[in-house]
Design a protein around this motif. Structure first.
Motif, PDB file in Angstrom:
ATOM      1  N   ASP A 258       0.824  -0.969  -0.003  1.00  0.00           N
ATOM      2  CA  ASP A 258       0.211  -0.010  -0.001  1.00  0.00           C
ATOM      3  C   ASP A 258       0.900   1.273   0.109  1.00  0.00           C
ATOM      4  OD1 ASP A 258      -2.236  -1.729   0.206  1.00  0.00           O
ATOM      5  OD2 ASP A 258      -2.019  -1.537   2.454  1.00  0.00           O
ATOM      6  N   ALA A 259       2.002   1.344   0.623  1.00  0.00           N
ATOM      7  CA  ALA A 259       2.735   2.069   0.711  1.00  0.00           C
ATOM      8  C   ALA A 259       3.558   2.238  -0.691  1.00  0.00           C
ATOM      9  CB  ALA A 259       3.907   2.089   1.596  1.00  0.00           C
ATOM     10  N   PHE A 260       3.821   1.473  -1.213  1.00  0.00           N
ATOM     11  CA  PHE A 260       4.163   1.331  -2.630  1.00  0.00           C
ATOM     12  C   PHE A 260       3.183   2.150  -3.775  1.00  0.00           C
ATOM     13  CE2 PHE A 260       5.372   0.455  -6.981  1.00  0.00           C
ATOM     14  CZ  PHE A 260       6.727   0.165  -7.082  1.00  0.00           C
ATOM     15  N   MET A 261       2.213   1.746  -3.432  1.00  0.00           N
ATOM     16  CA  MET A 261       0.735   2.293  -4.161  1.00  0.00           C
ATOM     17  C   MET A 261       0.928   3.705  -3.947  1.00  0.00           C
ATOM     18  SD  MET A 261      -1.674   1.350  -6.545  1.00  0.00           S
ATOM     19  CE  MET A 261      -1.820   2.731  -7.615  1.00  0.00           C
ATOM     20  N   ALA A 262       0.769   4.114  -2.691  1.00  0.00           N
ATOM     21  CA  ALA A 262       0.767   5.603  -2.401  1.00  0.00           C
ATOM     22  C   ALA A 262       1.809   6.581  -2.899  1.00  0.00           C
ATOM     23  CB  ALA A 262       0.822   5.844  -0.643  1.00  0.00           C
ATOM     24  N   GLY A 263       2.989   5.937  -2.895  1.00  0.00           N
ATOM     25  CA  GLY A 263       4.449   6.430  -3.658  1.00  0.00           C
ATOM     26  C   GLY A 263       4.150   6.789  -4.991  1.00  0.00           C
ATOM     27  N   MET A 264       3.753   5.769  -5.658  1.00  0.00           N
ATOM     28  CA  MET A 264       3.395   5.927  -7.105  1.00  0.00           C
ATOM     29  C   MET A 264       2.334   7.017  -7.426  1.00  0.00           C
ATOM     30  SD  MET A 264       2.906   2.356  -8.962  1.00  0.00           S
ATOM     31  CE  MET A 264       1.825   2.855 -10.148  1.00  0.00           C
ATOM     32  N   LEU A 265       1.384   7.002  -6.461  1.00  0.00           N
ATOM     33  CA  LEU A 265       0.232   8.153  -6.863  1.00  0.00           C
ATOM     34  C   LEU A 265       0.765   9.567  -6.547  1.00  0.00           C
ATOM     35  CD1 LEU A 265      -2.890   6.241  -5.657  1.00  0.00           C
ATOM     36  CD2 LEU A 265      -2.126   6.697  -8.202  1.00  0.00           C
ATOM     37  N   ALA A 266       1.364   9.429  -5.317  1.00  0.00           N
ATOM     38  CA  ALA A 266       2.119  10.878  -4.934  1.00  0.00           C
ATOM     39  C   ALA A 266       3.034  11.267  -5.874  1.00  0.00           C
ATOM     40  CB  ALA A 266       2.742  10.609  -3.497  1.00  0.00           C
ATOM     41  N   TRP A 267       3.745  10.443  -6.354  1.00  0.00           N
ATOM     42  CA  TRP A 267       4.820  11.009  -7.471  1.00  0.00           C
ATOM     43  C   TRP A 267       4.022  11.354  -8.721  1.00  0.00           C
ATOM     44  CZ3 TRP A 267       6.362  10.001 -12.396  1.00  0.00           C
ATOM     45  CH2 TRP A 267       7.715  10.692 -12.768  1.00  0.00           C
ATOM     46  N   LEU A 268       3.135  10.602  -9.341  1.00  0.00           N
ATOM     47  CA  LEU A 268       2.514  10.955 -10.414  1.00  0.00           C
ATOM     48  C   LEU A 268       1.838  12.384 -10.449  1.00  0.00           C
ATOM     49  CD1 LEU A 268       1.207   7.236 -11.627  1.00  0.00           C
ATOM     50  CD2 LEU A 268       2.796   8.713 -12.823  1.00  0.00           C
ATOM     51  N   GLY A 269       1.210  12.558  -9.205  1.00  0.00           N
ATOM     52  CA  GLY A 269       0.471  13.727  -9.147  1.00  0.00           C
ATOM     53  C   GLY A 269       1.367  14.896  -8.971  1.00  0.00           C
ATOM     54  N   ALA A 270       2.382  14.680  -8.337  1.00  0.00           N
ATOM     55  CA  ALA A 270       3.254  15.893  -8.125  1.00  0.00           C
ATOM     56  C   ALA A 270       4.230  16.255  -9.223  1.00  0.00           C
ATOM     57  CB  ALA A 270       4.243  15.708  -6.807  1.00  0.00           C
ATOM     58  N   GLU A 271       4.838  15.032  -9.734  1.00  0.00           N
ATOM     59  CA  GLU A 271       5.884  15.048 -10.829  1.00  0.00           C
ATOM     60  C   GLU A 271       5.495  14.871 -12.333  1.00  0.00           C
ATOM     61  OE1 GLU A 271       8.730  16.013  -9.785  1.00  0.00           O
ATOM     62  OE2 GLU A 271       8.443  15.939  -7.720  1.00  0.00           O
ATOM     63  N   ALA A 272       4.459  14.348 -12.534  1.00  0.00           N
ATOM     64  CA  ALA A 272       3.988  14.068 -13.971  1.00  0.00           C
ATOM     65  C   ALA A 272       2.552  14.605 -14.413  1.00  0.00           C
ATOM     66  CB  ALA A 272       3.912  12.607 -14.194  1.00  0.00           C
ATOM     67  N   ASP A 273       1.782  15.284 -13.438  1.00  0.00           N
ATOM     68  CA  ASP A 273       0.510  15.822 -13.509  1.00  0.00           C
ATOM     69  C   ASP A 273      -0.534  14.736 -14.202  1.00  0.00           C
ATOM     70  OD1 ASP A 273      -1.411  17.779 -13.548  1.00  0.00           O
ATOM     71  OD2 ASP A 273      -0.938  18.394 -15.527  1.00  0.00           O
ATOM     72  N   TRP A 274      -0.276  13.527 -13.824  1.00  0.00           N
ATOM     73  CA  TRP A 274      -1.011  12.151 -13.818  1.00  0.00           C
ATOM     74  C   TRP A 274      -0.786  11.914 -15.362  1.00  0.00           C
ATOM     75  CZ3 TRP A 274      -2.082  10.573  -9.666  1.00  0.00           C
ATOM     76  CH2 TRP A 274      -2.443  11.025  -8.586  1.00  0.00           C
ATOM     77  N   CYS A 275       0.335  12.124 -15.998  1.00  0.00           N
ATOM     78  CA  CYS A 275       0.605  11.562 -17.209  1.00  0.00           C
ATOM     79  C   CYS A 275       1.000  10.268 -16.880  1.00  0.00           C
ATOM     80  CB  CYS A 275       1.677  12.359 -18.080  1.00  0.00           C
ATOM     81  SG  CYS A 275       2.308  11.681 -19.442  1.00  0.00           S
ATOM     82  N   THR A 276       0.561   9.232 -17.739  1.00  0.00           N
ATOM     83  CA  THR A 276       0.840   7.834 -17.643  1.00  0.00           C
ATOM     84  C   THR A 276       1.905   7.138 -18.437  1.00  0.00           C
ATOM     85  OG1 THR A 276      -1.070   7.204 -18.653  1.00  0.00           O
ATOM     86  CG2 THR A 276      -1.128   7.218 -16.053  1.00  0.00           C
ATOM     87  N   GLU A 277       1.961   7.921 -19.747  1.00  0.00           N
ATOM     88  CA  GLU A 277       2.846   7.704 -20.747  1.00  0.00           C
ATOM     89  C   GLU A 277       4.495   8.235 -20.558  1.00  0.00           C
ATOM     90  OE1 GLU A 277       1.362   9.218 -24.412  1.00  0.00           O
ATOM     91  OE2 GLU A 277      -0.541   7.914 -24.217  1.00  0.00           O
ATOM     92  N   LEU A 278       4.629   7.418 -19.650  1.00  0.00           N
ATOM     93  CA  LEU A 278       6.403   7.799 -18.943  1.00  0.00           C
ATOM     94  C   LEU A 278       7.314   7.263 -20.051  1.00  0.00           C
ATOM     95  CD1 LEU A 278       5.629   6.996 -15.516  1.00  0.00           C
ATOM     96  CD2 LEU A 278       5.392   9.134 -16.345  1.00  0.00           C
ATOM     97  N   THR A 279       8.398   8.254 -20.021  1.00  0.00           N
ATOM     98  CA  THR A 279       9.657   7.913 -20.702  1.00  0.00           C
ATOM     99  C   THR A 279      10.440   6.815 -19.562  1.00  0.00           C
ATOM    100  OG1 THR A 279      10.899   9.584 -19.535  1.00  0.00           O
ATOM    101  CG2 THR A 279       9.972   9.978 -21.732  1.00  0.00           C
ATOM    102  N   ALA A 280      11.385   6.144 -20.026  1.00  0.00           N
ATOM    103  CA  ALA A 280      12.177   5.238 -19.261  1.00  0.00           C
ATOM    104  C   ALA A 280      12.886   5.971 -18.122  1.00  0.00           C
ATOM    105  CB  ALA A 280      13.295   4.444 -20.191  1.00  0.00           C
ATOM    106  N   GLU A 281      13.244   7.167 -18.188  1.00  0.00           N
ATOM    107  CA  GLU A 281      13.970   7.963 -17.117  1.00  0.00           C
ATOM    108  C   GLU A 281      12.953   8.097 -15.920  1.00  0.00           C
ATOM    109  OE1 GLU A 281      16.583  11.729 -16.495  1.00  0.00           O
ATOM    110  OE2 GLU A 281      15.615  11.587 -18.233  1.00  0.00           O
ATOM    111  N   ARG A 282      11.765   8.698 -16.519  1.00  0.00           N
ATOM    112  CA  ARG A 282      10.504   9.105 -15.503  1.00  0.00           C
ATOM    113  C   ARG A 282      10.166   7.809 -14.992  1.00  0.00           C
ATOM    114  NH1 ARG A 282       9.313  14.040 -15.433  1.00  0.00           N
ATOM    115  NH2 ARG A 282       7.146  13.927 -15.268  1.00  0.00           N
ATOM    116  N   ALA A 283       9.595   6.814 -15.595  1.00  0.00           N
ATOM    117  CA  ALA A 283       9.077   5.712 -14.917  1.00  0.00           C
ATOM    118  C   ALA A 283      10.166   4.978 -13.960  1.00  0.00           C
ATOM    119  CB  ALA A 283       9.070   4.371 -15.953  1.00  0.00           C
ATOM    120  N   GLU A 284      11.558   5.034 -14.204  1.00  0.00           N
ATOM    121  CA  GLU A 284      12.607   4.670 -13.064  1.00  0.00           C
ATOM    122  C   GLU A 284      12.586   5.542 -11.858  1.00  0.00           C
ATOM    123  OE1 GLU A 284      17.345   3.808 -12.736  1.00  0.00           O
ATOM    124  OE2 GLU A 284      16.377   4.418 -14.510  1.00  0.00           O
ATOM    125  N   ALA A 285      12.351   6.841 -12.232  1.00  0.00           N
ATOM    126  CA  ALA A 285      12.194   7.895 -10.965  1.00  0.00           C
ATOM    127  C   ALA A 285      11.121   7.719 -10.153  1.00  0.00           C
ATOM    128  CB  ALA A 285      12.273   9.139 -11.332  1.00  0.00           C
TER     129      ALA A 285
END
Length: 311
Positions: A258-285
């Motif tokens: 659940d913490a992993f899921m929260a981390g994913m969502l927190a990162w996507l909301g803050a760093e990617a503006d909910w974009c899910t088409e990530l580059t390899a570098e951003r997916a790794e981040a």
């Protein structure tokens, strides 16, 4: 908490979390046979994790009118989770008896006639949030499951739906119907986070990797977690990206996913503006951040993550 929604503007980091908040009875450290009450439930853990990681979660659930419900409510609000869309029926809190083992945690549940699964229908609220998360037992236990399905359909239509198909076995659950419901939610989602074990149980005729690629080919961001063996992200039209698990002295594994899921969502909301088409570098981040959040839970008692350092 009120029965009527409280209108308020939602920022891009806001997440509507729909599901159960219950009490885990976990082994007391150093005391064989003794169990300690600990607030939990996968969606509630995700909501608290999001709040601790800087997100803006609103939780939709039913809290019991007993002492356990008081404890769960204080835990959620103390972390900064908005409960204005939740309710408090005149029913007790559901219990999950945890039995941690070498191959992970198993549970026995006490679910029937509880407030935990008397979810209010907040389908109309789904479009006001940056993302909507569903998962956990509420996705398969009635009457909550019907509400979860309705909210998920609306979120898929009007916004972004994230699903974590926690597959649970219990004598009170129909395994065939449970898996059907979880597969239906994954089909609606734009983000799917699942463990390798969950993927095998949902699609037993395919390897976990093949199931992830199949989901990703339909335009989803898919992340598979493997516990101590790390995590892999799958994005349509790109090679899979993997990161190892963060090395840590493991004290506890309850709530790590659940913490992993929260981390994913927190990162996507803050760093990617909910974009899910990530580059390899951003997916790794994203994976590094989520793995750090999960590691912070494994290194301590309890289920609340802290923001990863060095990410």
């Amino acid at each position: 908490m009120t029965d009527a929604p409280v209108p308020r503007s939602q920022g891009r980091r806001s997440v509507l979390v729909v599901g159960e908040a219950l009490v885990d009875l976990v082994p007391a450290e150093g005391e064989a046979g003794v169990r300690v009450a600990q607030p939990g439930g996968a969606p509630a853990n995700v909501a608290v994790g999001l709040a601790r990681l800087g997100g803006r979660p609103s939780f939709v659930g039913g809290l019991g009118d007993d002492a356990f419900g008081d404890t769960v409510g204080r835990w959620l609000t103390g972390a900064g989770v908005d409960l204005s869309l939740s309710t408090r029926p005149a029913l007790p809190t559901a219990l999950a008896v945890a039995d941690p083992g070498a191959r992970g945690n198993t549970y026995r549940f006490h679910l029937g006639d509880t407030a935990t699964f008397a979810l209010p229908d907040r389908t109309a609220e789904a479009g006001r949030f940056g993302a909507v998360y569903v998962g956990g037992l509420a996705a398969v236990v009635e009457p909550a499951a019907a509400v979860v399905a309705a909210v998920a359909r609306e979120a898929a239509r009007s916004g972004l739906l994230a699903v974590d198909p926690n597959v649970r076995d219990d004598r009170t659950l129909d395994p065939v119907r449970c898996r059907e419901r979880l597969r239906e939610l994954c089909a609606l989602a734009r983000i799917v986070k699942a463990s390798d074990e969950d993927l095998v149980r949902l699609w037993p005729d395919a390897s976990p990797e093949a199931s992830c690629r199949e989901l990703a080919e339909r335009g989803r961001l898919v992340v598979m977690t493997r516990g101590a063996r790390g995590a892999t992200a799958y994005v349509h039209g790109a090679p899979a990206v993997s990161v190892p698990a963060r090395p840590v002295r493991v004290v506890n594994t309850i709530g790590a996913g659940d913490a992993f899921m929260a981390g994913m969502l927190a990162w996507l909301g803050a760093e990617a503006d909910w974009c899910t088409e990530l580059t390899a570098e951003r997916a790794e981040a994203m994976l590094e951040y989520a793995s750090g959040a999960a590691a912070s839970v494994c290194a301590q008692a309890g289920t609340e993550p802290s923001a990863p350092l060095g990410v």
